[in-house]
Design a protein around this motif. Structure first.
Motif, PDB file in Angstrom:
ATOM      1  N   THR A   2     -17.662 -12.339  -4.326  1.00 22.12           N
ATOM      2  CA  THR A   2     -16.930 -12.845  -5.251  1.00 22.12           C
ATOM      3  C   THR A   2     -17.381 -14.004  -6.159  1.00 22.12           C
ATOM      4  O   THR A   2     -18.641 -14.094  -5.900  1.00 22.12           O
ATOM      5  CB  THR A   2     -15.490 -13.806  -4.628  1.00 22.12           C
ATOM      6  N   SER A  59      -8.093 -10.518   4.526  1.00 22.54           N
ATOM      7  CA  SER A  59      -9.225  -9.793   4.434  1.00 22.54           C
ATOM      8  C   SER A  59      -9.409  -8.688   5.300  1.00 22.54           C
ATOM      9  O   SER A  59     -10.073  -7.636   4.979  1.00 22.54           O
ATOM     10  CB  SER A  59     -10.636 -10.768   4.331  1.00 22.54           C
ATOM     11  N   HIS A  69      -7.732  -6.191   0.605  1.00 18.44           N
ATOM     12  CA  HIS A  69      -7.576  -7.514   0.391  1.00 18.44           C
ATOM     13  C   HIS A  69      -6.527  -7.971  -0.815  1.00 18.44           C
ATOM     14  O   HIS A  69      -5.774  -8.806  -0.756  1.00 18.44           O
ATOM     15  CB  HIS A  69      -8.691  -8.111   0.497  1.00 18.44           C
ATOM     16  N   GLU A  70      -7.219  -7.598  -1.966  1.00 18.38           N
ATOM     17  CA  GLU A  70      -6.492  -7.971  -3.259  1.00 18.38           C
ATOM     18  C   GLU A  70      -5.436  -7.322  -3.448  1.00 18.38           C
ATOM     19  O   GLU A  70      -4.440  -8.200  -3.929  1.00 18.38           O
ATOM     20  CB  GLU A  70      -7.597  -7.536  -4.403  1.00 18.38           C
ATOM     21  N   GLU A  71      -4.978  -6.322  -2.797  1.00 14.23           N
ATOM     22  CA  GLU A  71      -3.631  -5.579  -2.897  1.00 14.23           C
ATOM     23  C   GLU A  71      -2.598  -6.617  -2.237  1.00 14.23           C
ATOM     24  O   GLU A  71      -1.667  -6.751  -2.489  1.00 14.23           O
ATOM     25  CB  GLU A  71      -3.538  -4.337  -2.211  1.00 14.23           C
ATOM     26  N   THR A 110      -1.966 -15.194  -6.434  1.00 13.41           N
ATOM     27  CA  THR A 110      -2.684 -15.015  -7.633  1.00 13.41           C
ATOM     28  C   THR A 110      -2.706 -15.845  -8.663  1.00 13.41           C
ATOM     29  O   THR A 110      -1.849 -16.994  -8.794  1.00 13.41           O
ATOM     30  CB  THR A 110      -1.918 -13.751  -8.092  1.00 13.41           C
ATOM     31  N   GLN A 135     -10.846 -16.331  -3.016  1.00 14.66           N
ATOM     32  CA  GLN A 135      -9.699 -15.909  -3.967  1.00 14.66           C
ATOM     33  C   GLN A 135      -8.953 -17.029  -4.177  1.00 14.66           C
ATOM     34  O   GLN A 135      -8.540 -17.192  -5.668  1.00 14.66           O
ATOM     35  CB  GLN A 135      -9.014 -14.679  -3.208  1.00 14.66           C
TER      36      GLN A 135
END
Length: 321
Positions: A172, A115, A293-295, A303, A204
């Motif tokens: 989230t 993060s 973070h998502e990247e 994922t 996540q």
């Protein structure tokens, strides 16, 4: 121990935790807040309870020793800092001053896992859970959403020893109903199925596990999803029960696969119920890039799609599809 859940839709885990701490401190006057110039803490807790707020600045070792001293004097301090600094820069003070003396210091850490990826490898904390769960007396918690983060405050304040809490930095989706049961040391069963068990911790990873369970359902397979918010003490009973029912386990975490949730689950299964296991997380290497973070989660395959494909391969008895 259990606690009721507030409605905190649209709130980050760290903000929900800080807000709950400020509110609970109004009822429990033993609660103190020790800050390391984190930003946002002074405006909340500091402004509301200035006589029980102290900012030690960017001096994390001093932060931990001060919190230990307050705890030894009968207070309940919550120490706020970044995960990498809590686990490594101040690691000796956490070990010797806090954990060794079994003092009720509660470390509220942000920027856990990937993060803090926009700051680069120095702030990407991929080993904090491994460090903290290796310390005797330490409770380690990774709440999966803002409601869970807020409910932790009174539970932690009632612990006789120390804790480490890894708080989410982004908003989230909730992982389940606001009022679902929650207790320290107990896994939450978010889905029930007979074909594979998905064990995850943190926002996540838990959402990735839930997304994978939906995909598996479309394939005709049932997944049990365990939100293992308390990494230590691990809910071995719930884990073993799920492993016996499904015969296959996959762990999902925003952490190195060495020493974190995957390792804790592997240790428990090896001793109590060996079954095929796959660990999804950051491999045993430093992150080689700066990014969001998502990247970075996608870069390392943390994922829902990766969990889905891994579950299918495990079910079919092959290494990969």
């Amino acid at each position: 121990m259990t606690a009721e859940a507030p409605d905190l839709a649209g709130t980050t885990g760290r903000d929900a935790f800080r807000r709950a701490l400020t509110e609970h401190a109004g009822e429990n006057h033993r609660i103190w807040c020790c800050d390391s110039d984190m930003g946002g803490v002074a405006e909340g807790f500091g402004a509301t309870h200035p006589d029980r707020y102290v900012d030690l600045g960017i001096a994390e070792a001093t932060l931990m020793t001060t919190a230990a001293a307050l705890a030894a004097a009968g207070k309940i301090p919550f120490a706020h800092t970044m995960a990498s600094f809590a686990a490594l820069r101040a690691g000796e003070q956490v070990k010797v001053d806090i954990a060794y003396n079994n003092l009720p210091v509660h470390i509220a850490a942000t920027h856990g896992g990937l993060s803090g990826g926009h700051f680069g490898p120095t702030h990407q904390s991929l080993e904090d859970i491994a460090v903290m769960r290796a310390l005797p007396n330490m409770t380690v918690v990774v709440p999966s959403d803002s409601a869970t983060a807020a409910r932790l405050v009174p539970l932690l304040a009632g612990l006789p020893g120390p804790s480490y809490v890894r708080l989410g930095r982004r908003v989230t989706a909730p992982v389940g109903p606001v009022g679902r049961p929650f207790a320290l040391g107990r896994a939450e069963v978010l889905r029930e199925g007979e074909d594979v068990t998905l064990v995850a911790c943190g926002p996540q990873p838990v959402l990735a596990a839930l997304g994978a369970a939906d995909r598996l359902a479309a394939d005709g397979l049932g997944a049990t999803v365990l939100d293992m918010a308390t990494v230590k003490p691990l809910d071995v009973a719930a884990l073993v029960a799920a492993a016996e029912r499904t015969g296959r386990v996959i762990t999902v975490e925003d952490h190195s696969i060495v020493g974190g949730l995957g390792s804790a689950v592997a240790e428990a299964l090896a001793e109590h119920r060996p079954v095929p296991l796959r660990r999804i997380g950051v491999p045993d290497r430093f992150c080689d890039r700066v990014g969001g973070h998502e990247e970075l989660l996608a870069h390392f395959g943390i994922t829902g799609e990766r969990v889905h494909q891994t579950a299918l391969a495990l079910y079919k008895g092959v290494d990969e599809l």
